[in-house]
Design an enzyme around this catalytic site. Structure first.
Site, PDB file in Angstrom:
ATOM      1  N   ARG A 117       0.895  -1.242  -0.030  1.00 42.08           N
ATOM      2  CA  ARG A 117       0.082  -0.170   0.176  1.00 42.08           C
ATOM      3  C   ARG A 117       0.875   1.160   0.026  1.00 42.08           C
ATOM      4  O   ARG A 117       0.613   2.351  -0.607  1.00 42.08           O
ATOM      5  CB  ARG A 117      -0.924   0.129   1.167  1.00 42.08           C
ATOM      6  N   HIS A 155      -5.295  -3.596   4.494  1.00 44.10           N
ATOM      7  CA  HIS A 155      -5.230  -2.655   3.224  1.00 44.10           C
ATOM      8  C   HIS A 155      -3.798  -2.257   3.266  1.00 44.10           C
ATOM      9  O   HIS A 155      -3.245  -1.923   2.184  1.00 44.10           O
ATOM     10  CB  HIS A 155      -6.081  -1.614   3.902  1.00 44.10           C
ATOM     11  N   CYS A 156      -3.010  -2.363   4.199  1.00 41.54           N
ATOM     12  CA  CYS A 156      -1.566  -1.970   4.225  1.00 41.54           C
ATOM     13  C   CYS A 156      -0.837  -2.721   3.351  1.00 41.54           C
ATOM     14  O   CYS A 156       0.244  -2.300   2.853  1.00 41.54           O
ATOM     15  CB  CYS A 156      -1.046  -1.881   5.501  1.00 41.54           C
ATOM     16  N   LEU A 157      -1.325  -3.878   3.158  1.00 42.25           N
ATOM     17  CA  LEU A 157      -0.272  -5.022   2.433  1.00 42.25           C
ATOM     18  C   LEU A 157      -0.614  -5.275   1.015  1.00 42.25           C
ATOM     19  O   LEU A 157       0.047  -5.760   0.158  1.00 42.25           O
ATOM     20  CB  LEU A 157      -0.325  -6.230   3.193  1.00 42.25           C
TER      21      LEU A 157
END
Length: 355
Positions: free
Chosen positions: A99, A347-349
Site C-alpha cells: 500500500r 489494506h496496508c499489504l
C-alpha cells in the site's frame, strides 16, 4: 528514477477502491523482523488472502528471491489457490507493505491507466528501503503501464507519500490526517505546506476537496495513516473507526475526527456526507506494545471485501456493518491477530491496479 517516466497527462483521477480492478498487488512476506517471533503463521495468512481475492481478480505477487517464490508456491498450493488466478514475480523488496511502497493507480481523461510512483522513504523512520524504492518501477514495468513521478510545487523534488496516507471517493473528495502529513514527527516532505499537499492532490489525483482529519489510531507505526481510521465505501459514505470508551486512548482522537466530519458535511465544497461509525476491537497488545488493530483497514476488491478480524465480539459488528454498506460484495473476515504484530493488516499489504 528515470526509466519509463512519462509527463503528467491532463485530467488525472484516482479511482475509488470499489471501482473495477485489473489486479491486486501483494508482496510475499520474508522479513522476519517485521513479525519478531511470529513469522511462522504469516505466509499462511497471505495464502488465505490470495485465496479470497483470486476468485474475483488477478493477484500479482512480488517475491524477494527464488527461495521466497518457492515458499509462496507451496503455501498457495496448500490453500487451494488456482495457479490461473495469480502470478509470481521475482522483485527484491525490503518489506511487504505495498500500500505504501507500490504506485497509486490513476486514470486519465481517456480512461487509460497510469502508475503514480511516489518516493518511498520507509515512513521517514527506517533505513532499509532501497529495494522498496524501486518497487514502483518494477510494478509499472510488469504491468506495462506508464509511470508518473509527482514533484513538489515548491521545489520540484519528488513527493514522498504512502498509499495508506490517502483515501478517495473517486469523485474529487479526499481524506488525509494532519498527524501524518503536517507533523514534524516522521516528516515526509519537510517544508511542504497544507496548501502544497492540496496542490499535489489536485494535479496528480484529481482531488477537488481535501478533508483533513486530526490523528490516526494508537500504535500506528506510520504516525497517522488515514486507512486505519476513515474510509469511503461510496461517493458520500465514510466509515469512521470510533472508540466509545472515554478511558481508551483512541476515544479523544476518534471523537475529534467524528466532529470534523460532521462539521464539514453539507458544506458547499463537500456536500452531504453519511458518516457511519465502526467500533474498534479490544486493545490488542504484544509484549506490552499496543498494536494498531482496526476494522477500517479492510480492502475492497472486485466482488469481495476482506476485513481484518481480532477474535473479538466487535468482529461481528464490523462485518455486519460493512456488509450492509456494500451489499453488492461478499464480506469476508480474515484473522489478523498475528498479522497486526507487523503493525499493519489487509489494506496496508495490498495495492489495487485499476482496470
Amino acid at each position: 528514477m528515470t526509466d519509463n517516466v512519462h509527463a503528467r497527462p491532463s485530467g488525472l483521477r484516482m479511482p475509488a477502491e470499489w471501482e473495477r480492478h485489473r489486479a491486486t498487488w501483494l508482496a510475499w512476506p520474508h522479513h522476519e523482523p517485521d513479525w519478531p517471533g511470529k513469522m511462522g503463521p504469516i505466509p499462511w495468512v497471505y495464502a488465505e488472502i490470495a485465496r479470497v481475492l483470486h476468485r474475483h481478480e488477478q493477484v500479482e505477487i512480488l517475491c524477494h528471491d527464488d527461495a521466497v517464490r518457492a515458499d509462496a508456491e507451496m503455501a498457495l498450493r496448500a490453500h487451494g489457490v488456482d495457479p490461473a488466478g495469480y502470478r509470481l514475480h521475482i522483485v527484491p523488496n525490503d518489506r511487504v507493505w505495498l500500500r505504501d511502497s507500490a504506485p497509486t493507480g490513476v486514470v486519465d481523461e481517456q480512461g487509460r491507466v497510469h502508475m503514480v510512483n511516489w518516493r518511498f522513504n520507509a515512513w521517514a523512520k527506517y533505513p532499509d528501503h532501497l529495494n522498496d524504492q524501486r518497487v514502483g518501477e518494477a510494478i509499472a514495468k510488469i504491468a506495462g503501464l506508464p509511470r508518473l513521478v509527482p514533484t513538489r510545487p515548491d521545489n520540484g523534488e519528488p513527493v514522498v507519500l504512502e498509499g495508506g496516507a490517502i483515501e478517495t471517493n473517486g469523485s474529487g473528495l479526499f481524506l488525509v490526517t494532519e498527524e501524518c502529513l503536517l507533523s514534524h514527527v516522521q516528516e515526509r516532505n519537510p517544508g511542504l505546506t497544507r496548501e502544497g499537499y492540496e496542490q499535489v492532490f489536485r494535479d496528480w489525483l484529481g482531488v477537488r476537496e481535501t478533508i483533513w482529519l486530526g490523528e490516526g489510531c494508537i500504535g500506528d507505526d506510520t504516525h497517522g495513516h488515514v486507512d486505519d481510521i476513515a474510509r469511503f465505501v461510496s461517493a458520500d459514505t465514510i466509515v469512521l473507526a470510533h472508540e466509545e470508551d472515554p478511558a481508551d486512548e483512541n476515544h479523544a482522537r476518534s471523537l475529534d475526527n467524528l466532529k470534523r466530519l460532521e462539521a464539514i458535511s453539507g458544506s458547499p465544497s463537500v456536500g452531504p456526507l453519511r458518516i457511519v461509525t465502526l467500533p474498534f476491537p479490544r486493545p490488542v497488545f504484544m509484549n506490552g506494545e499496543r498494536l494498531p488493530a482496526s476494522y477500517a483497514n479492510f480492502y475492497i476488491a472486485n466482488g469481495v471485501v476482506a476485513v481484518p478480524t481480532f477474535n473479538d465480539p466487535n468482529d461481528r459488528v464490523a462485518l455486519n456493518t460493512l456488509a450492509e454498506l456494500m451489499p453488492d460484495r461478499t464480506v469476508v473476515g480474515i484473522h489478523a491477530v498475528d498479522l497486526v504484530w507487523g503493525l499493519g493488516t489487509l489494506h496496508c499489504l495490498s495495492q489495487q491496479e485499476p482496470a
